[in-house]
Structure formats: structure tokens, C-alpha cells
Motif scaffolding. Structure first.
Motif, PDB file in Angstrom:
ATOM      1  N   ALA A  75       0.959  -1.161   0.020  1.00  0.00           N
ATOM      2  CA  ALA A  75      -0.016   0.162  -0.015  1.00  0.00           C
ATOM      3  C   ALA A  75       0.845   1.248  -0.165  1.00  0.00           C
ATOM      4  O   ALA A  75       0.488   2.319  -0.907  1.00  0.00           O
ATOM      5  CB  ALA A  75      -0.938  -0.168   1.066  1.00  0.00           C
ATOM      6  N   VAL A  76       1.867   1.301   0.844  1.00  0.00           N
ATOM      7  CA  VAL A  76       2.602   2.348   1.075  1.00  0.00           C
ATOM      8  C   VAL A  76       3.292   2.636  -0.302  1.00  0.00           C
ATOM      9  O   VAL A  76       3.746   3.900  -0.749  1.00  0.00           O
ATOM     10  CB  VAL A  76       3.545   2.501   2.086  1.00  0.00           C
TER      11      VAL A  76
ATOM     12  N   VAL B  38      -0.627   6.062   3.525  1.00  0.00           N
ATOM     13  CA  VAL B  38      -0.971   6.078   2.137  1.00  0.00           C
ATOM     14  C   VAL B  38      -2.039   7.182   1.889  1.00  0.00           C
ATOM     15  O   VAL B  38      -1.891   7.783   0.968  1.00  0.00           O
ATOM     16  CB  VAL B  38      -1.777   4.631   1.875  1.00  0.00           C
TER      17      VAL B  38
ATOM     18  N   ILE C  89       2.569   6.475  -7.029  1.00  0.00           N
ATOM     19  CA  ILE C  89       1.963   7.226  -7.716  1.00  0.00           C
ATOM     20  C   ILE C  89       2.120   8.633  -7.177  1.00  0.00           C
ATOM     21  O   ILE C  89       2.281   9.517  -8.385  1.00  0.00           O
ATOM     22  CB  ILE C  89       0.408   6.924  -7.089  1.00  0.00           C
ATOM     23  N   ALA C  90       2.721   8.991  -6.394  1.00  0.00           N
ATOM     24  CA  ALA C  90       3.197  10.297  -5.809  1.00  0.00           C
ATOM     25  C   ALA C  90       4.461  10.588  -6.644  1.00  0.00           C
ATOM     26  O   ALA C  90       4.301  11.813  -7.287  1.00  0.00           O
ATOM     27  CB  ALA C  90       3.557  10.484  -4.572  1.00  0.00           C
TER      28      ALA C  90
ATOM     29  N   VAL D 293       7.768   6.232 -14.001  1.00  0.00           N
ATOM     30  CA  VAL D 293       8.101   5.075 -13.036  1.00  0.00           C
ATOM     31  C   VAL D 293       9.234   4.393 -13.084  1.00  0.00           C
ATOM     32  O   VAL D 293       9.667   3.200 -12.507  1.00  0.00           O
ATOM     33  CB  VAL D 293       6.821   3.822 -12.830  1.00  0.00           C
TER      34      VAL D 293
ATOM     35  N   VAL E  28      -3.415   0.083 -10.010  1.00  0.00           N
ATOM     36  CA  VAL E  28      -2.273   1.363 -10.045  1.00  0.00           C
ATOM     37  C   VAL E  28      -1.928   1.444 -11.713  1.00  0.00           C
ATOM     38  O   VAL E  28      -1.906   2.395 -12.173  1.00  0.00           O
ATOM     39  CB  VAL E  28      -1.207   1.137  -9.067  1.00  0.00           C
TER      40      VAL E  28
ATOM     41  N   VAL F 164      14.490   8.134 -11.677  1.00  0.00           N
ATOM     42  CA  VAL F 164      14.250   8.713 -10.394  1.00  0.00           C
ATOM     43  C   VAL F 164      15.667   8.628  -9.260  1.00  0.00           C
ATOM     44  O   VAL F 164      15.929   7.457  -8.898  1.00  0.00           O
ATOM     45  CB  VAL F 164      13.249   8.123  -9.693  1.00  0.00           C
TER      46      VAL F 164
ATOM     47  N   GLU G 137       6.096  12.018 -14.063  1.00  0.00           N
ATOM     48  CA  GLU G 137       5.535  11.333 -15.121  1.00  0.00           C
ATOM     49  C   GLU G 137       6.382  10.373 -15.666  1.00  0.00           C
ATOM     50  O   GLU G 137       6.506   9.728 -16.819  1.00  0.00           O
ATOM     51  CB  GLU G 137       5.750  12.397 -16.346  1.00  0.00           C
TER      52      GLU G 137
ATOM     53  N   PHE H 240       5.070   9.489  -9.738  1.00  0.00           N
ATOM     54  CA  PHE H 240       4.442   9.592 -10.980  1.00  0.00           C
ATOM     55  C   PHE H 240       3.691  11.006 -11.178  1.00  0.00           C
ATOM     56  O   PHE H 240       3.897  11.551 -12.306  1.00  0.00           O
ATOM     57  CB  PHE H 240       3.497   8.643 -11.121  1.00  0.00           C
ATOM     58  N   ARG H 241       3.184  11.216 -10.381  1.00  0.00           N
ATOM     59  CA  ARG H 241       2.648  12.623 -10.545  1.00  0.00           C
ATOM     60  C   ARG H 241       3.590  13.661 -10.415  1.00  0.00           C
ATOM     61  O   ARG H 241       3.410  14.686 -11.374  1.00  0.00           O
ATOM     62  CB  ARG H 241       1.664  13.072  -9.193  1.00  0.00           C
TER      63      ARG H 241
ATOM     64  N   LEU I 108      -4.561  -4.510  -6.379  1.00  0.00           N
ATOM     65  CA  LEU I 108      -4.192  -3.132  -6.228  1.00  0.00           C
ATOM     66  C   LEU I 108      -3.108  -2.893  -7.208  1.00  0.00           C
ATOM     67  O   LEU I 108      -3.024  -1.523  -8.107  1.00  0.00           O
ATOM     68  CB  LEU I 108      -3.732  -2.937  -4.765  1.00  0.00           C
TER      69      LEU I 108
ATOM     70  N   ALA J  22       0.199   2.194   8.025  1.00  0.00           N
ATOM     71  CA  ALA J  22       0.364   2.300   6.551  1.00  0.00           C
ATOM     72  C   ALA J  22      -0.810   2.964   5.935  1.00  0.00           C
ATOM     73  O   ALA J  22      -0.596   3.735   5.024  1.00  0.00           O
ATOM     74  CB  ALA J  22       0.458   0.741   6.122  1.00  0.00           C
TER      75      ALA J  22
ATOM     76  N   LEU K 241       0.158  10.327   1.648  1.00  0.00           N
ATOM     77  CA  LEU K 241       0.993  10.439   0.446  1.00  0.00           C
ATOM     78  C   LEU K 241       0.020  10.612  -0.616  1.00  0.00           C
ATOM     79  O   LEU K 241       0.724  11.594  -1.583  1.00  0.00           O
ATOM     80  CB  LEU K 241       1.516   8.968   0.169  1.00  0.00           C
ATOM     81  N   VAL K 242      -1.147  10.016  -0.912  1.00  0.00           N
ATOM     82  CA  VAL K 242      -1.844  10.282  -2.173  1.00  0.00           C
ATOM     83  C   VAL K 242      -2.789  11.365  -2.163  1.00  0.00           C
ATOM     84  O   VAL K 242      -3.157  11.799  -3.286  1.00  0.00           O
ATOM     85  CB  VAL K 242      -2.743   8.978  -2.347  1.00  0.00           C
TER      86      VAL K 242
ATOM     87  N   LEU L  54       2.971   1.475  -3.406  1.00  0.00           N
ATOM     88  CA  LEU L  54       2.173   2.042  -4.484  1.00  0.00           C
ATOM     89  C   LEU L  54       1.835   3.545  -4.445  1.00  0.00           C
ATOM     90  O   LEU L  54       1.731   4.191  -5.262  1.00  0.00           O
ATOM     91  CB  LEU L  54       0.935   1.397  -4.651  1.00  0.00           C
ATOM     92  N   ALA L  55       1.591   3.888  -3.353  1.00  0.00           N
ATOM     93  CA  ALA L  55       1.306   5.355  -2.937  1.00  0.00           C
ATOM     94  C   ALA L  55       2.329   6.252  -3.399  1.00  0.00           C
ATOM     95  O   ALA L  55       2.428   6.940  -3.953  1.00  0.00           O
ATOM     96  CB  ALA L  55       0.787   5.648  -1.500  1.00  0.00           C
ATOM     97  N   ILE L  56       3.640   5.581  -2.919  1.00  0.00           N
ATOM     98  CA  ILE L  56       4.757   6.603  -3.265  1.00  0.00           C
ATOM     99  C   ILE L  56       5.169   6.427  -4.771  1.00  0.00           C
ATOM    100  O   ILE L  56       5.139   7.502  -5.400  1.00  0.00           O
ATOM    101  CB  ILE L  56       6.095   5.872  -2.792  1.00  0.00           C
TER     102      ILE L  56
ATOM    103  N   LEU M  28      -2.343   4.617 -13.802  1.00  0.00           N
ATOM    104  CA  LEU M  28      -1.329   5.419 -14.366  1.00  0.00           C
ATOM    105  C   LEU M  28      -1.351   5.205 -15.969  1.00  0.00           C
ATOM    106  O   LEU M  28      -0.565   5.875 -16.489  1.00  0.00           O
ATOM    107  CB  LEU M  28      -0.013   4.917 -13.957  1.00  0.00           C
TER     108      LEU M  28
END
Lengths: 101, 625, 345, 170
Positions: free
Chosen positions: A75-76, D158, A82-83, A91, D71, A96, A89, A85-86, D67, D154, D161-162, A78-80, D75
């Protein structure tokens, strides 16, 4: 006839090594993440094999915890991703280089 | 539920916390809180004394404080006749000093801070005297040391004040070092530090005489520091930089007597070791004479009183050293009243004379300051040992005890004590004559002189009453008074080794009274001839004026060598070795950082690769051998 | 070997029954919706239109199978299977009857009475999302992808409430075996009058479970992944012919499994009040299977009924309902059950 | 029988793991990983860890991988090329390390003989869930609570973060 424990361990080693190879060679952060999951699964397999070998449930309990932590980690992570990627642009981990002072 | 003892101890702590923490908002009210706390403690202290007279004592362990192996120390309190007397002395003087401070410190910016320190001091002092073991007593011992340091340097903007504070602190450390080692040694031999058990075990013969001597002398080293005995007395005269109420309370009546208390409390050890007792007595008499001789020529009113205090403490040590513990404590008790009184009166004089301390500028003040003057005179008569005032009873008890004791050279001890008494009488009357009689020597100061406000004069009057009566009421008849009956059960009767031999008691009394009067007459004669306070070219005067060059001797023998050694260490050891190590470490780290920085690409794969490298290495390390 | 044969026979029968039921549930849906909308519904093929499903099936098979050029072919082909299989697999652990004596052999009327039955159901139901997501992604079509993304978010969200709502039941049953759950409901009473069905013991759990199941099956009011007005047909917009039929069948198979689960977990399964649960004579066993069938049919009707009565939620409303109402409610239920069990130990 | 099943599952696991690394399209990689996960779940069943097999499916296949797909698709919405992934410049290093690691592990397994036969624990097979549950809530209660805290942290992490500070168009 039960399969020998060493067979499971060798399988676990192979899976783990494949995961490592993926982490090292792939550039897509998401795929790298999947490879990490593969490594965790390899470890879990070894845990369960040992649990059977020793006739104790502790190894299975450990797998349970590994799964809980893996879920949190995914979870963490993937959140990173996504962040990142934002912001960038991409992955691609080769592009990076934030982990630097 | 708290017991009375605990309440007595906690009251000043409460006052200290309130005026210390909330002083900023409470302003002058903090003084009321502090004084009320000490006042309540005083009343409870009197009640405790009455209880003890009725045979009710306390020896309780409140809770286990330290427990390690066979060593246990409790927070526990002991109330017996000895600590009850100390309790009353401390709380009484403290209370009146608090009242006095209202007037004296009224305009000071640090009013609340002053009362916080003062209350903290009272708290520490009560812990010291009410503790039932040496370790807790040491806590109080250090507590009063800290408060003394804080109060001497109360006006810390003044360099002399902060220097005096540091001096007191450092000199006291030397004494505390001995004291602490004494406690350790005691535990090593007896396995306990609790008074009752120490008395039981040491009295039961568990302590060899040599060990008893060692412990007793180590404890006496501590006592020397705290009670300003030779060679550690040098801090006390400098401590006069503190506010006068502090001088009265801490440096005359209470804290400095802690050493006497310790020796009296440890009487079982000194009884076991006649050597230690003799050392105590001889150090006491030497200090008494040394300080008295310096006081003969000094012209600073507070310093004269300070040297007088050192000298009187010497008398108390003579008492406890020769085994006349009751006499020593008795003198402590009476001394607290008249010396406290004189310090407060001196403060009153300073108050009137714009903080001028030099007696050569005083003169003829009696007409302007009647209360201060007469109470001061009462104190002087008391300290000079002229009957029937308090000082006579206790000082005579000490001298008689010395004369009759077993200590080697006890007759010389007595004779020197009498000489000291003459000197005491002389310098005190010299002070009185220079201050209150004769012609004003500084017209300007004289014109502005005025009597102090009631908050200052009332304590003077109360203490003057004490200075007149406490000795006679408790000490009459000599050697068989109430005080003897009260304290002897704890401290033991003085051992009259020489029995009725030598001079008869009435002759002894006569001689000591004559000594007091002799000093007075000498002072009066010199006053009449105008030689009091005048410069003199005689070498002895110069030596005395320079305080026997003790400070200079210390400077040459101790302070400067240490200073030089420190300089050497700084230039050689510190710059080369210490700095070298520190800088070398720095350069090493920098170098390592540069090398390892090459590894930090910021790219995850690189990191993963190195991690893996380590993992593989570890697997091989674990598996292969 | 006998056991394997027995299992295979049971699987075959159950599969056949479900496929047939799927066909007739489609018909039922059309009929019921027609009656709700005051129409007649299909009535031309066979008496009362009863042969309509056959005609539909023929039509699907005979239609041209279009595979668009822009799709990701492999996954495009896998997706329909990936959605149908989990829908059917769920039935494996559902006890559709007690025991039945067949040719001198006592047969348990359940395909596999697994120790981890409930977990198995959760596992299988969590797999249902793959077909939707993959179908949507493989179609390489904006609407289809949106449908797929929505489906994955929605199913992950409601899976939590689904699983948590069952915890209360499991705490009382102290077993993950579905046969144990049913047997427990078949004995004893609640408050002396009602049967010991979990709908009476665990009303909150039942409510949460039913709502979550609606979301998991993508049925109205939670059919966001295929909301016609917004996404055309959602994840199966690019599918046609038999592959479309498989998506369709999967939805109804899902409904059947879900109804069977509701009946089993909360409404006593094959248990009928007044019937001795221990009596396993042939007649009573058949009766029990019938009772189970009737209950399942009732919940299928509820599914259809709700679809034609309740309007669709907006997407954010779906998420809010799942995370802010159902999840806390399910947790509350766990807490209350735990409290009750602790106090009544 | 069991041996055969083991080899089938092992082959599936290894093959799909290799494919996971080799596929260029992350969706294919994800599906390969799902296959591996199923194979591992099957191996868990072989090892009598029924509960873990179910949890493996629920957590990994049902949640984690969904998940991942979610994602990837999120993306993927605007930039289909951004996710096309190539094997990076560490290819050779990676292979070398892979070999080294594999050799290391196999040596470890080979040199450390597993002493004694497989210990029998009937309870672990017949009452798998009960055994694990009891262990989890007695001996491992504290780690269990810690794990729950990790999950909570977590979760919050999350969300932080998001979450976007201000709504903006991507």
C-alpha cells in the motif's frame, strides 16, 4: 510420500533468486515491486516448509505476519509510486534519483 | 496520613516551590507564604520538643530509597532529644530571620527568589538534622551546601559575591569528599548507615579502634568544611558577601553548626577513638584562637562577627572533642541565639549606614539606634561569657569539660580556651565601643542613620530575650541543668577523668568570668586612649591584619600550582592529544564520507545491488566454514 | 476412489443445476421486470415463454464472434472465463442439503465440506474482480477501462465489509465450516420463539453482508462498472456473441451463489423450523434440499426486485457508503458480538 | 501423487516467475505473478497450511494484486507508453548476482543437512485454523498487535501520500 523439505527450500531459493534478478534488472518501479512480492513469497514458502519439517505452527504464524507487513508495504509503496509519477511522469527507477542527499 | 515530622519537613519545601515557581506572580506575597510555612514548622517543632520531653521519640523509615545487594538506605526520620534541640534551634532562628528579611530585603528585586532559597535551605537543614541515617543526612548536607552557595552568591552581579560563593562551594567539596568516604568506610565495616544500627553495632564492639579513628576523622574532615574549622575555614569570612539575614541564619546559627551536630551524632565513634576526639578538640582550640586573633584587628563589622563565629565553632568542637557532647550542643544552642541576634543587629546597623561595613566610620550610634544598640550589647555580654547571660553557661560547661577530660594536654586546652575567651570579650566589646560609643567618625553617614523598621527590630528583641535567658533557664545549675538531663541519655555524661583533682569548679567559674571581664576592661581602656581601630606598626598587628597570610599561603601552595598544571595540560595535552584526536576523527569521518558518498548515486537499483552483495557475502560467511 | 467419483458426480449435478438456473433466472428477471413495469415480458417461445432461454442461447452461439483489432487478444479472451469460473467455484462449499441415502451410501449434500469454507468463499469472491478488470483493460477502450478501474476499486472496498460482517457469525459459530454454521442454526432458538438463524442473532451482519454482496455482484444499485448511461456497457462494451453471454452468465451465477450464501449463512440453509434436523430419512432430506432451493430462489427474487426498484448510486456515494457506513457498522458488530460473548461466557 | 503435484506446481511457479521478469508489459507481469501466487498457495495446501493458502489467495491474489492492477491502470489512463518497461543497463550485473545468490542459497541448503525426518504434527493438519489462532492470540499476541498498528500506520501514510493538496488536472 511427502516431498522432502529440501525440495521446497530449493524451490524457494530459485523463486527468491528470480525475484532478485527482477529487482536488479527491471526499471519499472511497479514490476520491481512485484518482484519483491515474489521474494517475500519465496521466503513464506521456506517458512511453511520449515514449519512442517519441525512440526510446529510458529513458521506459519510468521508467514501470517509477513503477509500483514507485505500488505502494508505494498500500500505504501504503490502510494509512493503514484506520488512520484505525479511529479515526474515516470515510474522508471533509473530516472528517479531522489534517494540522495 | 503524614506524621508531624513529615509535615515539618515538607512545609518549607512547599514554601520553596510556591515562592520559587510562582514568585514571579506572587511578588511580595511569596514572602508571606514562605514565612508562614516556616512559622508553622516552628510551632510544630516546639510541639515536637514538648513531645520528646514527654518521652515520645520517632525513628521511622518512610520508604526504601536505595536497595542494592546488602545495601539499603531508607528515607527515614529520627526524633530524639538531640534532633529535637536542633529542630527547635533551626526553626526558631529561621522563623525570626524570615520575619527580619521582610524589612531587610524589602526593596530587593530578587525578593521571591530570596525566600525560595531560604525555604529550600530550611528544608535541607531539616532533612540533615532529622534524617535517621547518614546517607539521607548527606542529602541534607549537600542541600544546605547548595543553598549556601546560592545565597552567598545571591547578588551574583557582584564578582566578589559570586567568587565567594564558588570559594565556599569548592572548599566544602573537600570536606564532603571526606564525609562521603567516611560513610562508605562505615558501611564497609558495619554494613549499615542507620544511626540506631551504627550505635548498636559499633557500641557492641563490631568496629576496631583503628577503623573508628579513620571513620571519625573522615567525618570530621566533612565537619571541618561545613563548620569552617582549620584548615577549611577560609570560605566563611568571604561568605559575608551574602545578604545579612543569610549570614545570620546559615553562616552563624544553623548550617555551620551541622559539623558539630555530626560529631555529636556520631559520639559513639569518638568515644571509641580517643585519638579522634583529641584531634577534634585540638583543631577546635587552634581554630578558636586563630580566628579570635584575626578578629582582634579586623574593622569590617560582618567579618569580625564571621571570625567570631569560626572561633565559637572552635569552642563547640572543643566540647564535642573532649567528650562533653552536651556542652558542645548546648553552646551551639545558645550561640544560635546571640550570634543570630548580633548578625541581625549588624544588618540593622548596615541598613542605617547605607551598607557601610567599616567600623572605623561608625561611632556614637547608640543614641540614634536604641533597640539595635542595646540588643547588640546584650548579645555581646552573652558571647563574652559574663553571667547570667546565655553564653556564660554553655562556654563554662565546655571549659569545665575540657579541664576535667582525658584528652592529652587537657589543662593546656583549658588554658588556651580561657585565653580565647579573653580575646572574644575584647574584640566584641571593641566592636560595640567603636560602633555605638564615642564620637561619630563620619558625619554624613551619621546624619542619615535611623532606627530600622519593626519587622527588623522585633526579631532583635525576641532573640535578645533568648540570648539573655535560654542559657540560664536550661543550664542552671551548671552540669546539672535541664539540658544535661535532657541530652545526656543520648550523648552520655562527660567523662570526668581527673575527678575532683586540680582546681575546684568554683575557681574555674571565677577564672572564666574574670576572662570575660578582663577582655571588656582592656577594650574599654584602649577605647579611652583612642587606640581602638587605629593603625599600628607592630609586626604582630600586620600579621593579624593579613589574617596570618593563610589565604596567601593557600594561593601559593595549592591554587597556583594547580593553575600552572592546568595551563600545562591545556597547552600540551589538550591542544596536541585531545584536539588531535578530535580533529583526526573529524578528518577520518570526512574521508570515509567522501569514499562512501561515491556509493550514493540516488538510484534505487544501485542500492539494491549493494544490499544484495552484502546478503550474498553473509550467506557465504554463515554457510561455508 | 469412491470419494473422487462421488465428488465428480456432485460437481456435475451442481454445475448442471446452476447453468440451468442461470438461464431461467434471466427469464425470471425479464418476466419480473415486465410485471413491475406493467408489461407481459417474453411469452412467445413455449408456454409462458418458458423456452425463451433456449432461444437466447442459440442466438448467442450463432452470432458472429467479433474480436476488435485494437484489443489485447490473449487477455481479451481470458477475461470472460476469469469472471465465470470464480462465480461458479463459490458454490463448492455451500451445503445445499443435509445428507441423502443413495444406493446404500450416505452422501453429504455439499461438494466439499472444507475446514476453511468461509475463507474459501472470501478468497473466491475476491477473484471475481479479475475478469472485470482484465476485460476492461484488454478492450483497450476508454469506457471499458474506466469500468474496470471502477470495478476494482468498488470490489476491494466492499470486500472488507463482506469479510468483517462474517466475523460476528464466525465468532458465534467458532468454525469456518459452512456445514457447522448451518447445523448451529438448525438447533436451538432465539428468544424462545424464533429459529436460531443468524439473521436474528446477527441482524447488523446480515444487513452489511447483503448490501456488500450486491456491490460484489455489480448489481444495481451498485452497477457502476457497467453503468450504461456513463460508460456504455462498461468493461464488456467490446464483447459480443458467446463471450458476452459468458459475462452475462457470470453475473447471474454470481447472484445464485450469493443468494445461496445468504440463505446458508443467515437464514438457516436447509433448515425449516419444525423439521427435525437430525432425521435424515429420504423424504426429509429431499424436503431439506427443497427448503434450501426455495430460500435461494427468494433471494434471487430480492436481487431482481431491488434492481428494478432502486436507482443507481453515484460513484462517490458508493465509496462513501462502503467506507463510512458499512465498514464501521461491520466493526461495531464485531465489537458488540465480542462484548456479548465475553459477558456471557 | 503428491510428488507429481509438487512438480507441477513448482514448474508453474518458476515458469511464471521467470515470465514475470521477462514480460515487458506490466499487466502481463502482474498476471504471471498471480499465477505464481496460486502455485504457491497450492504448495501451501501440500504443506498442510490450509489457512495460509486461503489467506494467500485473499490477501495476495484478491487484494494486493488487484491493487497492482488498479495502479497500473490508473497510471495507464493517459500514458500507455510510460509503463512499457525495458530491461535496464544492469542486465549483466543482475545475471551475475542471480547466479551468485542462487549458488549461495543452494550451497546453504546442500551443506546444512536437515536433520531427522519430517516431524508429524497431527493437530497442525487437522485443526490448522484452531492451532494458528491459539498461537496467534497467546504466544504471538504482542507481534499481532504490533502488526495491526503497522497496518494502521500504513493506512494513514497512504492517505497522506496520495492526497492532493488542491484539486488539479493531470
Amino acid at each position: 510420500m511427502a516431498v522432502a523439505t529440501s525440495h521446497y527450500l530449493i524451490l524457494s531459493a530459485i523463486l527468491f533468486s528470480i525475484g532478485v534478478a527482477g529487482v536488479l534488472t527491471r526499471r519499472n518501479a511497479i514490476v520491481i515491486f512485484m518482484c519483491i512480492e515474489l521474494m517475500l513469497n519465496a521466503v513464506n514458502l521456506a517458512f511453511v516448509a520449515f514449519a512442517r519439517h519441525l512440526g510446529q505452527a510458529d513458521g506459519q504464524v510468521f508467514v501470517f505476519f509477513v503477509m500483514a507487513v507485505a500488505a502494508a508495504e505494498v500500500a505504501v509503496g504503490l502510494a509512493i509510486i503514484i506520488a512520484v509519477f505525479r511529479n515526474r511522469e515516470t515510474v522508471d527507477v533509473a530516472e528517479v534519483n531522489l534517494l540522495k542527499w | 496520613m503524614l506524621t508531624t515530622v513529615e509535615i515539618i519537613i515538607l512545609l518549607p519545601l512547599f514554601g520553596a516551590i510556591v515562592s520559587g515557581v510562582f514568585g514571579h506572580w506572587l511578588k511580595k506575597s511569596s514572602g508571606y507564604v514562605a514565612t508562614a510555612c516556616v512559622g508553622a514548622a516552628w510551632l510544630l517543632g516546639l510541639k515536637t520538643l514538648v513531645d520528646v520531653m514527654g518521652g515520645v521519640g520517632v525513628d521511622e523509615n518512610v520508604y526504601t530509597w536505595v536497595s542494592a545487594g546488602s545495601f539499603t538506605a531508607s528515607v527515614g526520620f529520627l526524633v530524639d532529644p538531640l534532633s529535637a534541640i536542633m529542630l527547635v534551634t533551626v526553626t526558631t532562628v529561621s522563623f525570626f530571620v524570615h520575619v527580619y528579611s521582610f524589612g531587610y530585603m524589602h526593596h530587593d528585586a530578587g525578593f521571591a527568589r530570596f525566600f525560595a532559597y531560604l525555604n529550600l535551605f530550611v528544608f535541607s537543614m531539616l532533612v540533615l538534622i532529622l534524617a535517621n541515617n547518614y546517607l539521607l543526612m548527606f542529602v541534607g548536607w549537600e542541600g544546605v551546601g547548595v543553598c549556601s552557595y546560592l545565597l552567598i552568591g545571591f547578588w551574583y552581579e557582584r564578582k566578589s559575591a559570586s567568587d565567594a560563593g564558588k570559594k565556599a562551594f569548592i572548599v566544602n567539596r573537600i570536606g564532603d569528599f571526606g564525609f562521603l568516604i567516611g560513610i562508605f568506610t562505615m558501611f564497609g565495616y558495619l554494613g549499615t548507615v542507620q544511626f540506631s544500627e551504627v550505635v548498636a553495632k559499633a557500641g557492641g564492639g563490631a568496629l576496631p579502634a583503628s577503623a573508628a579513628t579513620g571513620i571519625a576523622l573522615l567525618l570530621f574532615l566533612g565537619a571541618c568544611g561545613k563548620s569552617a574549622q582549620f584548615p577549611l575555614y577560609v570560605w566563611l569570612p568571604d561568605a559575608m558577601e551574602g545578604p545579612t539575614p543569610v549570614s545570620a541564619l546559615i553562616h552563624a546559627a544553623t548550617m555551620v553548626t551541622a559539623g558539630v551536630y555530626v560529631v555529636a551524632r556520631s559520639n559513639v565513634l569518638y568515644t571509641l577513638s580517643p585519638t579522634a576526639g583529641a584531634v577534634v578538640a585540638w583543631v577546635g582550640v587552634f581554630t578558636a584562637l586563630l580566628a579570635a586573633s584575626i578578629a582582634l584587628v579586623n574593622t569590617d563589622i560582618k567579618r569580625v562577627l564571621a571570625y567570631s563565629t569560626v572561633s565559637q565553632l572552635g569552642y563547640m568542637f572543643i566540647g564535642v572533642g573532649v567528650g562533653a557532647y552536651t556542652a558542645g550542643i548546648f553552646h551551639l544552642f545558645t550561640h544560635a541565639f546571640f550570634k543570630g541576634l548580633m548578625f541581625l543587629a549588624a544588618g540593622s546597623v548596615m541598613h542605617a549606614m547605607s551598607n557601610e561595613l567599616d567600623m572605623r566610620k561608625y561611632g556614637g550610634l547608640l543614641s540614634k539606634m536604641k533597640v539595635t544598640g542595646y540588643t547588640f550589647i546584650i548579645g555581646t555580654i552573652a558571647i563574652a561569657g559574663i553571667p547570667p547571660l546565655s553564653g556564660f553557661w554553655s562556654k563554662d560547661l565546655i571549659l569545665a569539660g575540657a579541664y576535667h577530660s582525658h584528652v592529652p594536654g587537657h589543662a593546656a586546652l583549658w588554658a588556651l580556651g580561657v585565653v580565647g575567651a579573653v580575646m572574644t570579650s575584647f574584640y566584641m566589646f571593641r566592636l560595640i565601643l567603636m560602633t555605638f560609643f564615642g564620637q561619630p567618625r563620619d558625619a554624613h553617614l551619621y546624619d542619615h542613620a535611623h532606627e530600622s523598621p519593626p519587622s527588623m527590630t522585633v526579631p532583635l528583641l525576641v532573640l535578645a530575650v533568648g540570648a539573655i535567658f535560654v542559657g540560664g533557664v536550661t543550664g542552671y545549675p551548671l552540669e546539672h541543668g535541664w539540658i544535661n538531663h535532657f541530652l545526656d541519655p543520648v550523648l552520655g555524661s562527660p567523662d570526668h577523668g581527673s575527678g575532683g583533682a586540680g582546681l575546684s569548679p568554683s575557681v574555674l567559674i571565677g577564672i572564666s568570668v574574670a576572662a570575660g571581664l578582663g577582655g571588656f576592661v582592656l577594650a574599654l581602656v584602649m577605647h579611652r586612649s583612642g587606640r581602638l581601630g587605629a593603625d599600628s606598626r607592630q609586626p604582630i598587628h600586620k600579621v593579624l591584619w593579613n589574617k596570618w597570610y593563610v589565604d596567601e599561603a593557600y594561593d601559593v601552595s595549592i591554587v597556583r600550582p594547580i593553575h600552572r598544571l592546568s595551563m600545562a595540560l591545556w597547552t600540551i595535552f589538550d591542544t596536541i592529544v585531545v584536539d588531535g584526536i578530535a580533529n583526526g576523527l573529524g578528518y577520518t569521518v570526512k574521508g570515509i564520507s567522501w569514499v562512501s558518498g561515491r556509493f550514493q548515486t540516488g538510484r534505487t537499483p544501485t542500492y539494491a545491488m549493494w544490499m544484495l552483495f552484502g546478503t550474498i557475502a553473509m550467506i557465504y560467511a554463515v554457510t561455508l566454514p | 476412489m469412491d470419494y473422487a467419483l462421488e465428488s465428480l458426480i456432485k460437481i456435475a449435478i451442481v454445475l448442471g443445476v446452476i447453468i440451468t438456473t442461470v438461464a431461467y433466472v434471466v427469464l425470471a428477471e425479464r418476466k419480473v421486470s415486465a410485471y413491475i413495469q406493467n408489461r407481459l415480458g417474453p411469452n412467445r417461445v413455449g408456454p409462458w415463454g418458458l423456452l425463451q432461454p433456449l432461444a437466447d442461447g442459440l442466438k448467442f452461439i450463432l452470432k458472429e464472434d467479433v474480436i476488435p483489432n485494437h484489443v489485447n487478444k490473449a487477455i481479451y479472451l481470458i477475461a470472460p472465463a476469469a469472471i465465470l469460473v470464480p462465480a461458479l467455484m463459490g458454490f463448492a462449499v455451500v451445503p445445499f442439503g443435509d445428507t441423502l441415502m443413495v444406493v446404500g451410501r450416505e452422501v453429504q449434500l455439499i461438494i466439499s465440506d472444507a475446514d476453511i469454507g468461509v475463507l474459501y468463499i472470501l478468497a473466491v469472491s475476491s477473484l471475481g474482480v479479475y475478469g472485470v478488470v482484465l476485460g476492461g483493460w484488454a478492450s483497450n477502450n476508454k469506457y471499458a477501462l474506466m469500468g474496470g478501474v471502477r470495478a476494482s476499486a468498488q470490489m476491494i472496498s466492499y470486500e472488507l465489509s463482506l469479510g468483517l460482517s462474517l466475523i460476528g457469525v464466525l465468532m458465534i459459530a467458532e468454525s469456518l465450516k459452512l456445514s457447522d454454521v448451518v447445523n448451529l442454526q438448525a438447533t436451538g432458538t432465539v428468544l424462545g420463539v424464533l429459529p436460531a438463524w443468524f439473521v436474528f442473532n446477527q441482524p447488523i451482519a446480515c444487513l452489511v453482508f447483503m448490501v456488500s454482496v450486491f456491490a460484489e455482484t455489480n448489481r444495481l444499485p451498485f452497477d457502476l462498472p457497467e453503468a450504461e448511461q456513463e460508460l456504455v456497457a462498461g468493461y464488456h462494451a467490446e464483447y459480443s456473441s458467446m463471450k458476452f453471454a459468458m459475462f452475462f452468465m457470470a453475473e447471474y451465477a454470481h447472484m445464485i451463489t450469493a443468494s445461496a450464501l445468504i440463505a446458508t449463512l443467515f437464514f438457516g440453509g436447509w433448515h425449516l423450523p419444525g423439521v427435525d434436523p437430525t432425521d435424515s430419512s429420504f423424504a426429509l432430506s429431499v424436503l431439506k434440499v427443497l427448503v434450501f432451493a426455495v430460500k435461494t430462489a427468494f433471494f434471487l427474487f430480492v436481487f431482481i426486485w431491488v434492481r428494478w426498484t432502486v436507482p443507481r448510486f453515484r460513484y462517490d456515494q458508493v465509496m462513501r457508503l462502503g467506507w463510512k457506513y458499512l465498514l464501521p457498522l461491520a466493526l461495531l458488530n464485531v465489537l458488540l458480538t465480542g462484548l456479548y460473548l465475553t459477558l456471557n461466557r | 501423487m503428491e510428488t507429481a503435484v509438487f512438480y507441477v506446481l513448482a514448474t508453474i511457479a518458476v515458469a511464471s516467475a521467470v515470465l514475470l521478469v521477462l514480460f515487458r508489459n506490466p499487466v502481463y507481469s502482474a498476471l504471471s505473478l498471480v499465477a505464481t501466487l496460486f502455485a504457491v498457495a497450492g504448495l501451501f495446501v501440500l504443506l498442510n497450511a490450509y489457512f495460509l493458502a486461503a489467506v494467500q489467495i485473499i490477501v495476495y491474489a484478491g487484494a494486493v494484486m488487484v491493487l497492482f492492477l488498479f495502479v497500473i491502470m490508473l497510471l495507464n489512463l493517459g500514458h500507455s507508453e510510460a509503463l512499457e518497461s525495458t530491461v535496464g543497463r544492469y542486465r549483466l550485473t543482475g545475471v551475475i548476482f542471480l547466479c551468485a545468490l542462487l549458488v549461495a542459497q543452494l550451497t546453504a541448503v546442500g551443506t546444512r543437512q536437515l536433520r531427522g525426518p519430517v516431524a508429524e504434527n497431527e493437530a497442525l493438519r487437522t485443526e490448522n485454523v484452531q492451532t494458528l489462532g491459539k498461537l496467534l492470540y497467546t504466544d504471538f499476541l504482542f507481534p499481532f498487535e504490533v502488526a495491526s498498528i503497522i497496518l494502521l500506520v500504513a493506512l494513514i501514510g497512504v492517505v497522506v501520500l496520495v492526497k492532493r493538496e488542491t484539486p488539479e488536472t493531470t
